[in-house]
Design a protein around this motif. Structure first.
Motif, PDB file in Angstrom:
ATOM      1  N   UNK A 148      24.332 -46.832 -17.106  1.00 41.01           N
ATOM      2  CA  UNK A 148      23.998 -47.094 -18.496  1.00 41.01           C
ATOM      3  C   UNK A 148      23.433 -48.464 -18.772  1.00 41.01           C
ATOM      4  N   UNK A 149      22.869 -49.123 -17.759  1.00 42.08           N
ATOM      5  CA  UNK A 149      22.263 -50.437 -17.990  1.00 42.08           C
ATOM      6  C   UNK A 149      21.083 -50.282 -18.951  1.00 42.08           C
ATOM      7  N   UNK A 150      20.910 -51.251 -19.842  1.00 40.94           N
ATOM      8  CA  UNK A 150      19.787 -51.179 -20.762  1.00 40.94           C
ATOM      9  C   UNK A 150      18.516 -51.706 -20.099  1.00 40.94           C
ATOM     10  N   UNK A 151      17.439 -51.739 -20.871  1.00 40.57           N
ATOM     11  CA  UNK A 151      16.148 -52.149 -20.308  1.00 40.57           C
ATOM     12  C   UNK A 151      16.202 -53.577 -19.776  1.00 40.57           C
ATOM     13  N   UNK A 152      16.918 -54.442 -20.477  1.00 44.81           N
ATOM     14  CA  UNK A 152      16.996 -55.827 -20.038  1.00 44.81           C
ATOM     15  C   UNK A 152      17.681 -55.927 -18.681  1.00 44.81           C
ATOM     16  N   UNK A 153      18.695 -55.084 -18.458  1.00 46.17           N
ATOM     17  CA  UNK A 153      19.372 -55.081 -17.164  1.00 46.17           C
ATOM     18  C   UNK A 153      18.446 -54.642 -16.045  1.00 46.17           C
ATOM     19  N   UNK A 160      15.353 -60.336  -9.749  1.00 49.27           N
ATOM     20  CA  UNK A 160      16.213 -60.767  -8.654  1.00 49.27           C
ATOM     21  C   UNK A 160      15.407 -61.005  -7.383  1.00 49.27           C
ATOM     22  N   UNK A 161      14.367 -60.200  -7.189  1.00 50.32           N
ATOM     23  CA  UNK A 161      13.518 -60.320  -6.002  1.00 50.32           C
ATOM     24  C   UNK A 161      12.201 -61.039  -6.280  1.00 50.32           C
ATOM     25  N   UNK A 162      11.723 -60.959  -7.524  1.00 46.30           N
ATOM     26  CA  UNK A 162      10.417 -61.541  -7.848  1.00 46.30           C
ATOM     27  C   UNK A 162      10.516 -62.277  -9.177  1.00 46.30           C
ATOM     28  N   UNK A 163      10.270 -63.555  -9.173  1.00 47.68           N
ATOM     29  CA  UNK A 163      10.369 -64.376 -10.377  1.00 47.68           C
ATOM     30  C   UNK A 163       9.112 -64.208 -11.230  1.00 47.68           C
ATOM     31  N   UNK A 164       8.999 -63.055 -11.879  1.00 46.19           N
ATOM     32  CA  UNK A 164       7.823 -62.744 -12.680  1.00 46.19           C
ATOM     33  C   UNK A 164       8.178 -62.726 -14.160  1.00 46.19           C
ATOM     34  N   UNK A 165       7.276 -63.190 -15.026  1.00 44.60           N
ATOM     35  CA  UNK A 165       7.500 -63.079 -16.478  1.00 44.60           C
ATOM     36  C   UNK A 165       7.170 -61.662 -16.930  1.00 44.60           C
ATOM     37  N   UNK A 166       8.174 -60.891 -17.317  1.00 40.59           N
ATOM     38  CA  UNK A 166       7.967 -59.474 -17.619  1.00 40.59           C
ATOM     39  C   UNK A 166       8.583 -59.107 -18.961  1.00 40.59           C
ATOM     40  N   UNK A 167       8.051 -58.025 -19.547  1.00 37.89           N
ATOM     41  CA  UNK A 167       8.582 -57.507 -20.812  1.00 37.89           C
ATOM     42  C   UNK A 167       8.319 -56.010 -20.869  1.00 37.89           C
ATOM     43  N   UNK A 168       9.162 -55.312 -21.610  1.00 42.03           N
ATOM     44  CA  UNK A 168       8.970 -53.887 -21.875  1.00 42.03           C
ATOM     45  C   UNK A 168       8.543 -53.755 -23.328  1.00 42.03           C
ATOM     46  N   UNK A 169       7.364 -53.182 -23.551  1.00 41.93           N
ATOM     47  CA  UNK A 169       6.784 -53.059 -24.890  1.00 41.93           C
ATOM     48  C   UNK A 169       6.523 -51.590 -25.178  1.00 41.93           C
ATOM     49  N   UNK A 170       6.986 -51.109 -26.344  1.00 43.44           N
ATOM     50  CA  UNK A 170       6.775 -49.694 -26.649  1.00 43.44           C
ATOM     51  C   UNK A 170       5.387 -49.467 -27.235  1.00 43.44           C
ATOM     52  N   UNK A 171       5.069 -48.187 -27.489  1.00 46.95           N
ATOM     53  CA  UNK A 171       3.724 -47.832 -27.942  1.00 46.95           C
ATOM     54  C   UNK A 171       3.406 -48.398 -29.315  1.00 46.95           C
ATOM     55  N   UNK A 173       4.113 -51.484 -30.096  1.00 48.51           N
ATOM     56  CA  UNK A 173       3.950 -52.928 -29.962  1.00 48.51           C
ATOM     57  C   UNK A 173       5.235 -53.712 -30.089  1.00 48.51           C
ATOM     58  N   UNK A 174       6.373 -53.015 -30.163  1.00 46.23           N
ATOM     59  CA  UNK A 174       7.664 -53.693 -30.273  1.00 46.23           C
ATOM     60  C   UNK A 174       8.152 -54.100 -28.880  1.00 46.23           C
ATOM     61  N   UNK A 175       8.583 -55.335 -28.740  1.00 44.84           N
ATOM     62  CA  UNK A 175       9.121 -55.823 -27.471  1.00 44.84           C
ATOM     63  C   UNK A 175      10.578 -55.381 -27.371  1.00 44.84           C
ATOM     64  N   UNK A 176      10.846 -54.438 -26.463  1.00 43.42           N
ATOM     65  CA  UNK A 176      12.185 -53.885 -26.320  1.00 43.42           C
ATOM     66  C   UNK A 176      13.078 -54.789 -25.480  1.00 43.42           C
ATOM     67  N   UNK A 177      12.499 -55.498 -24.534  1.00 45.25           N
ATOM     68  CA  UNK A 177      13.267 -56.400 -23.674  1.00 45.25           C
ATOM     69  C   UNK A 177      12.285 -57.337 -22.992  1.00 45.25           C
ATOM     70  N   UNK A 178      12.756 -58.515 -22.619  1.00 46.62           N
ATOM     71  CA  UNK A 178      11.909 -59.490 -21.927  1.00 46.62           C
ATOM     72  C   UNK A 178      12.772 -60.355 -21.031  1.00 46.62           C
ATOM     73  N   UNK A 224       5.620 -46.463 -23.314  1.00 41.57           N
ATOM     74  CA  UNK A 224       5.773 -47.914 -23.298  1.00 41.57           C
ATOM     75  C   UNK A 224       5.020 -48.459 -22.097  1.00 41.57           C
ATOM     76  N   UNK A 225       5.087 -49.770 -21.933  1.00 44.21           N
ATOM     77  CA  UNK A 225       4.455 -50.407 -20.782  1.00 44.21           C
ATOM     78  C   UNK A 225       5.338 -51.536 -20.290  1.00 44.21           C
TER      79      UNK A 225
END
Length: 517
Positions: A148-153, A160-171, A173-178, A224-225
């Protein structure tokens, strides 16, 4: 891919670094052996050029040669020394230093094949490590989703493996997690436009930067993307693979959430029935609210959401969008779909003013998601507990109807913007109001039905214009005497007197029932 440092660390090669020692952590794709004066047409990005420098004997200037390599994004130059050239030319060393290119020399007695074999061995080891890492990440992602981990988890596991700036954005345009980037630094509107069009791998943000897109959901119609705030060209193959793998797991997680939401929506839909049918279902309401994380013994409130145009008022996804916006703000809520609106029932510990501001934030977010339509919200007063929730729902819906009637102005209306008579009417059962309206207006409605008349419209216009005869006649495009004759017929049919305040009020309230139901 392995790093330049790993290749240069192979003692059997005897490589000596002459410049660019601070760039050895760059990835190397392969070792490209060439003696061409201009090898760039055949070079791939991140390749290490291995040469004896025979082109030096052809009169090629080191500066021009190195400049071409740097422009092709080669990761470095490896010069095989010769008996007749036991040292790297100073001009070549200086050119590599100026262009930021790694330069190393290979001893005379070491064959080029030894470098190629070492590179192949390093690639195999790197690929094996990445496969193990991919399997481990897949297990961790599967475990996280199952627990049950959320998107941020999920994004944290990626980082943990790649220090990338990432975000989950829905269709929308709302940022669900970053993770690794502030949510305000993500151009959700640009991502939404990209998802709505043809499949694209990159998007240009408002500040001119390029971000990579990894679609979450169906390929042609993504939900989403997963957005990485770096262009594809700057991502290594392992990073791209990790992003793609994470996007696939997010697709599974969103599909699971959609299925759960569909189930929850059926239960949520009964909430409004329980609120309105207080006499028979009041005892069911507390338990249903608790199932959605709302404490029925603490303050609750209602917000009604719809579109001002009156067409398709409950657009697909409106209730979902409102629910997501409230969840992101940490507000316990449930958003059942009404017949002509979405009603957010929220647990609210703040005051009415803060609730109105939260509603304005939601209205702004909906406007970004549906830019061609105007969303309107009505806010009811905060109730002390679930027993008074019906009043808040009625207030919210009546305030929303008021906002819908406005052609412009604020998108959010509160209960204190609503006329007192409308609020009193909203507090009564619908069938009671209909009975009242039928008793007052029934005779003239029957007359209009039989004679294709306009008595009801005439009466409505006359009262809306404050009982002013000339203005009413002009609005109806009739002579004032025609207006007087029609109103006299209304009085005869109903037995009421339009010159008295009591009867005018009854007519006005009865006509108002038709407007609000």
């Amino acid at each position: 891919m392995p790093l330049i440092r790993e290749l240069f660390a192979r003692e059997e090669l005897g490589l000596a670094v002459l410049c660019g020692g601070d760039r050895l952590d760059r990835e190397v794709r392969w070792v490209h052996v060439t003696e061409l004066a201009d090898p760039t047409p055949y070079l791939r990005e991140a390749e290490l050029v291995l040469t004896n420098g025979l082109w030096l004997d052809q009169g090629v200037a080191p500066e021009a040669y190195v400049e071409r390599l740097a422009g092709s994004r080669a990761c470095g130059l490896l010069l095989g020394l010769l008996a007749q050239r036991p040292h790297a030319p100073p001009e070549l060393v200086d050119a590599c230093a100026r262009h930021g290119l790694v330069l190393a020399t290979l001893p005379v007695d070491i064959p080029f094949t030894a470098v190629s074999e070492a590179m192949a061995d390093l690639q195999a080891s790197a690929r094996q490590r990445e496969l193990v890492r991919s399997v481990d990440r897949a297990k961790a992602l599967a475990r996280a989703v199952a627990e049950g981990a959320d998107e941020r988890g999920v994004l944290r596991l990626l980082r943990r493996d790649h220090a990338l700036p990432v975000a989950l954005v829905d269709a929308g345009g709302n940022v669900l997690a970053a993770e690794g980037v502030d949510e305000d630094g993500v151009d959700g509107a640009a991502v939404a436009r990209a998802l709505a069009g043809p499949v694209r791998a990159e998007v240009t943000c408002g500040d001119g930067t390029t971000a990579s897109l990894f679609r979450v959901g169906a390929v042609a119609d993504a939900d989403a993307a997963l957005v990485c705030l770096r262009p594809l060209v700057d991502l290594s193959r392992p990073e791209r693979d990790a992003l793609d793998q994470t996007a696939r797991f997010l697709s599974v997680e969103l599909a699971r959430r959609h299925a759960m939401h569909a189930i929850e929506s059926r239960f949520a839909g009964e909430l409004l029935e329980m609120v309105y049918d207080a006499a028979r279902r009041t005892h069911e309401l507390p338990g249903r609210l608790r199932s959605f994380g709302i404490d029925p013994d603490r303050p609750v409130a209602a917000v009604s959401v719809a579109f001002a145009d009156g067409e398709a008022p409950t657009a697909p996804g409106l209730s979902d969008a409102v629910a997501q916006l409230l969840v992101r703000r940490g507000v316990p809520s449930v958003v059942p779909q009404g017949s002509d609106d979405a009603v957010a029932i929220v647990g609210w510990s703040g005051d009415d003013g803060r609730l109105e501001q939260a509603a304005r934030d939601v209205a702004d977010a909906i406007a970004r998601q549906w830019p061609q339509r105007r969303a309107v919200l009505g806010v009811g007063r905060v109730a002390t507990d679930a027993r008074d929730l019906r009043r808040s729902v009625l207030e919210a819906r009546e305030a929303r109807r008021l906002a819908q009637r406005r052609r412009r102005g604020p998108a959010v209306a509160t209960f204190d913007h609503v006329g007192s008579h409308r609020m009193l009417m909203a507090l009564h059962e619908d069938h009671t109001l209909q009975d009242f309206a039928g008793a007052v207006l029934g005779p003239i409605r029957e007359h209009d039905r039989r004679h294709a008349g306009e008595l009801e419209q005439t009466l409505r216009t006359f009262l809306d214009l404050g009982g002013r005869y000339n203005e009413s006649a002009a609005a109806l495009h009739v002579h004032v005497n025609t207006l007087r004759n029609r109103l006299a017929r209304v009085e005869r049919l109903t037995g009421r007197d339009l010159s008295t305040t009591d009867d005018r009020v009854d007519f006005y309230l009865a006509l108002g029932v038709g407007r609000s139901t």
